[in-house]
Design a protein around this motif. Structure first.
Motif, PDB file in Angstrom:
ATOM      1  N   UNK A   2      -4.411  51.776  47.483  1.00 35.33           N
ATOM      2  CA  UNK A   2      -2.878  51.338  45.640  1.00 35.33           C
ATOM      3  C   UNK A   2      -3.199  49.862  45.301  1.00 35.33           C
ATOM      4  N   UNK A   3      -2.641  49.261  44.570  1.00 37.27           N
ATOM      5  CA  UNK A   3      -2.779  47.780  43.933  1.00 37.27           C
ATOM      6  C   UNK A   3      -0.696  47.611  43.792  1.00 37.27           C
ATOM      7  N   UNK A   4      -0.808  46.690  44.227  1.00 37.99           N
ATOM      8  CA  UNK A   4       0.757  45.427  44.602  1.00 37.99           C
ATOM      9  C   UNK A   4       0.700  44.124  44.053  1.00 37.99           C
ATOM     10  N   UNK A   5       1.514  43.616  43.090  1.00 42.16           N
ATOM     11  CA  UNK A   5       1.749  42.699  43.008  1.00 42.16           C
ATOM     12  C   UNK A   5       3.171  41.359  43.417  1.00 42.16           C
TER      13      UNK A   5
ATOM     14  N   UNK B  55       8.062  42.963  45.617  1.00 41.06           N
ATOM     15  CA  UNK B  55       6.481  43.979  45.298  1.00 41.06           C
ATOM     16  C   UNK B  55       6.850  45.548  44.550  1.00 41.06           C
ATOM     17  N   UNK B  56       5.128  45.422  43.391  1.00 41.63           N
ATOM     18  CA  UNK B  56       5.058  46.905  42.931  1.00 41.63           C
ATOM     19  C   UNK B  56       4.461  47.351  42.646  1.00 41.63           C
ATOM     20  N   UNK B  57       3.840  48.041  42.831  1.00 46.46           N
ATOM     21  CA  UNK B  57       2.653  48.852  42.444  1.00 46.46           C
ATOM     22  C   UNK B  57       1.467  49.800  41.263  1.00 46.46           C
ATOM     23  N   UNK B  58       1.193  49.017  40.606  1.00 42.05           N
ATOM     24  CA  UNK B  58       0.876  49.191  39.137  1.00 42.05           C
ATOM     25  C   UNK B  58       0.371  50.419  39.261  1.00 42.05           C
ATOM     26  N   UNK B  59       0.880  50.430  37.899  1.00 42.68           N
ATOM     27  CA  UNK B  59       0.153  52.034  37.610  1.00 42.68           C
ATOM     28  C   UNK B  59      -0.797  52.162  36.488  1.00 42.68           C
ATOM     29  N   UNK B  60      -1.010  52.773  35.732  1.00 49.06           N
ATOM     30  CA  UNK B  60      -2.985  53.086  35.181  1.00 49.06           C
ATOM     31  C   UNK B  60      -3.137  52.295  34.249  1.00 49.06           C
ATOM     32  N   UNK B  61      -1.323  51.830  33.543  1.00 50.11           N
ATOM     33  CA  UNK B  61      -1.523  51.590  32.637  1.00 50.11           C
ATOM     34  C   UNK B  61      -1.526  50.299  32.835  1.00 50.11           C
ATOM     35  N   UNK B  62      -1.088  49.389  34.196  1.00 48.84           N
ATOM     36  CA  UNK B  62      -0.806  48.239  34.523  1.00 48.84           C
ATOM     37  C   UNK B  62      -1.655  47.722  34.972  1.00 48.84           C
ATOM     38  N   UNK B  63      -2.672  48.624  35.603  1.00 48.00           N
ATOM     39  CA  UNK B  63      -3.879  48.254  36.386  1.00 48.00           C
ATOM     40  C   UNK B  63      -4.885  47.853  35.326  1.00 48.00           C
ATOM     41  N   UNK B  64      -4.951  48.412  33.915  1.00 46.36           N
ATOM     42  CA  UNK B  64      -5.468  47.704  33.464  1.00 46.36           C
ATOM     43  C   UNK B  64      -5.232  46.848  32.601  1.00 46.36           C
ATOM     44  N   UNK B  65      -3.639  45.838  32.463  1.00 41.96           N
ATOM     45  CA  UNK B  65      -3.551  45.206  31.893  1.00 41.96           C
ATOM     46  C   UNK B  65      -3.687  43.675  33.464  1.00 41.96           C
ATOM     47  N   UNK B  66      -3.765  44.106  34.164  1.00 45.67           N
ATOM     48  CA  UNK B  66      -3.954  43.338  35.588  1.00 45.67           C
ATOM     49  C   UNK B  66      -5.658  43.557  35.545  1.00 45.67           C
ATOM     50  N   UNK B  67      -6.353  43.527  35.347  1.00 41.72           N
ATOM     51  CA  UNK B  67      -8.190  43.886  35.199  1.00 41.72           C
ATOM     52  C   UNK B  67      -8.083  42.524  33.642  1.00 41.72           C
ATOM     53  N   UNK B  68      -7.675  42.741  32.863  1.00 43.77           N
ATOM     54  CA  UNK B  68      -7.835  41.771  31.928  1.00 43.77           C
ATOM     55  C   UNK B  68      -6.679  40.051  32.347  1.00 43.77           C
ATOM     56  N   UNK B  69      -6.858  40.045  33.283  1.00 43.09           N
ATOM     57  CA  UNK B  69      -5.789  39.201  33.239  1.00 43.09           C
ATOM     58  C   UNK B  69      -6.722  38.747  35.449  1.00 43.09           C
ATOM     59  N   UNK B  70      -6.854  39.659  35.564  1.00 45.53           N
ATOM     60  CA  UNK B  70      -8.631  38.867  36.030  1.00 45.53           C
ATOM     61  C   UNK B  70      -9.528  38.232  36.162  1.00 45.53           C
ATOM     62  N   UNK B  71     -10.216  38.773  34.912  1.00 46.99           N
ATOM     63  CA  UNK B  71     -11.117  38.618  34.407  1.00 46.99           C
ATOM     64  C   UNK B  71     -11.506  36.729  33.964  1.00 46.99           C
ATOM     65  N   UNK B  72     -10.076  36.517  34.440  1.00 52.99           N
ATOM     66  CA  UNK B  72      -9.577  35.155  33.540  1.00 52.99           C
ATOM     67  C   UNK B  72     -10.300  33.787  35.151  1.00 52.99           C
ATOM     68  N   UNK B  73      -9.457  34.996  35.898  1.00 54.39           N
ATOM     69  CA  UNK B  73     -10.038  34.087  37.458  1.00 54.39           C
ATOM     70  C   UNK B  73     -11.466  34.493  37.990  1.00 54.39           C
ATOM     71  N   UNK B  74     -12.004  34.401  37.516  1.00 51.79           N
ATOM     72  CA  UNK B  74     -13.559  34.597  38.076  1.00 51.79           C
ATOM     73  C   UNK B  74     -14.143  33.432  38.260  1.00 51.79           C
ATOM     74  N   UNK B  75     -14.585  33.176  39.352  1.00 51.79           N
ATOM     75  CA  UNK B  75     -15.267  34.182  40.365  1.00 51.79           C
ATOM     76  C   UNK B  75     -14.441  34.350  41.725  1.00 51.79           C
ATOM     77  N   UNK B  76     -13.741  33.948  41.827  1.00 56.26           N
ATOM     78  CA  UNK B  76     -12.951  33.269  43.233  1.00 56.26           C
ATOM     79  C   UNK B  76     -12.222  35.194  43.007  1.00 56.26           C
ATOM     80  N   UNK B  77     -11.478  35.401  41.948  1.00 52.81           N
ATOM     81  CA  UNK B  77     -11.272  37.219  41.984  1.00 52.81           C
ATOM     82  C   UNK B  77     -11.860  38.483  41.739  1.00 52.81           C
TER      83      UNK B  77
END
Length: 278
Positions: free
Chosen positions: A42-45, A1-23
Motif C-alpha cells: 500500500x502507498x501512503x503520503x 498519513x493518507x493511503x492512496x487510492x487507484x486514481x491518486x496513485x496515478x497522480x502520484x506517479x506523475x509527480x514522482x516522474x518530475x523527481x527522477x532519478x532519486x525517486x
C-alpha cells in the motif's frame, strides 16, 4: 498519513516522474501498480495532494504480504517532514523486522537516530549506485551476429528453479516465489544454448529496475551480459518502462558494464538498503 487510492496513485506517479532519478524506486513501484502488476504494497503520503513524503509498505489486508520478506521503501523531498512522519505517525511498524530499500543514503544518520530512540537495532544491508538511461539515444548497442540473435529469448516458469538457485538473494522458497512472480508478470530476457536452456539472463524487479543479471560460469567471457542489458534496456524503453538499475558498490564488473552501455549516474547520490529489528 493518507493511503492512496487507484486514481491518486496515478497522480502520484506523475509527480514522482518530475523527481527522477532519486525517486526511481518508488516511481517504479507505482508504475507497476498502475499497470495492474500484482502488488502486496500500500502507498501512503504525509499530505495530499501536495505530499513531501511517499512510503510503500506491506499492505496489512493482503494475505500474500505476510508470506514475503517485509520490504519498505520511500521517497522524501524534505528530511524534517520525513523524521516527523517516522517519529510521530504510524507510518512504519517498528515492532517487527523490515528491510528498508533504495532510500537516499544521506538520510542514514536520521534513520539510525529514529530507530535508536525506539530501541530498534539496524544495520546497513548494502550500499548501491543508481544507474539509469535517460533516453534510448544514450544506449550503446553491441554488435550481435545472427547466430547469437537467434538464441535471445525470454524466461518462462520452467526456468524459475534455475534462476532462484543462482540468485545471490535466493535459494529458498521465498526466493522461488519472488522469481516466479517476476517471470510471470515482468519483462525478462535470456540467451539459450543449443538445447534451448538459458545460460545467461536478466530480469526486471517489481519496482521495474533491471536486475538478477547472471551468466552460468562455463558461458562467461562471451559478451552475453552486454547483449542482454542492451536488449532489455531497448525493450523497456520501447514499452514505456523506466530504464534503471541498482548496483552494489563492490560490484565493479556490473558497474563498468552498465556505464559502458551508456547508463549514467547522479554523482552526488547513493542509495542504501537497511535492515531493522533483525
Amino acid at each position: 498519513m493518507k493511503v492512496l487510492n487507484k486514481e491518486e496513485l496515478q497522480i502520484a506517479e506523475g509527480v514522482l516522474l518530475k523527481h527522477l532519478p532519486k525517486s526511481f524506486k518508488v516511481y517504479g513501484f507505482l508504475y507497476g501498480i498502475n499497470r495492474n502488476k500484482p502488488s502486496t504494497l500500500e502507498v501512503l503520503v504525509d499530505t495530499w495532494p501536495d505530499f513531501k513524503v511517499i512510503i510503500c509498505r506491506p499492505d496489512p489486508m493482503n494475505k500474500h504480504a505476510l508470506e514475503l520478506r517485509r520490504k519498505v521503501t520511500y521517497y522524501s523531498m524534505d528530511e524534517q517532514i520525513l523524521r516527523k512522519v517516522l517519529t510521530e505517525e504510524n507510518a512504519l511498524d517498528w515492532s517487527t523486522y523490515f528491510l528498508l530499500g533504495g532510500f537516499d543514503f544521506s538520510h542514514a544518520p536520521m534513520l539510525k537516530q529514529v530507530s535508536s530512540d525506539r530501541k530498534v537495532n539496524n544495520k546497513c544491508y548494502t550500499l548501491v549506485h543508481l544507474l539509469y538511461l535517460p533516453d534510448s539515444s544514450h544506449l550503446l548497442t553491441p554488435t550481435v551476429d545472427s547466430e547469437l540473435e537467434s538464441r535471445i529469448s525470454t524466461l518462462n516458469l520452467s526456468h524459475v528453479d534455475l534462476v532462484n538457485k543462482t540468485w545471490k538473494f535466493g535459494g529458498n522458497e521465498q526466493g522461488y516465489n519472488n522469481i516466479k512472480n517476476l517471470i510471470s508478470n515482468f519483462p525478462s530476457c535470456c540467451i539459450t544454448n543449443g538445447q534451448g536452456q538459458p545460460v545467461s539472463w536478466i530480469l526486471v524487479y517489481d519496482y521495474c529496475a533491471m536486475g538478477i543479471l547472471y551468466t552460468l560460469p562455463e558461458h562467461r567471457g562471451k559478451g552475453y551480459a552486454k547483449v542482454l542489458v542492451s536488449t532489455m534496456a531497448k525493450r523497456l524503453h520501447d514499452e514505456g518502462y523506466p530504464v534503471y538499475c541498482f548496483i552494489e558498490e563492490d560490484n565493479l564488473v556490473s558497474y563498468r558494464l552498465f556505464k559502458s552501455l551508456g547508463f549514467i549516474e547522479e554523482p552526488s547520490y547513493r542509495a542504501a538498503w537497511f535492515e531493522f529489528n533483525f
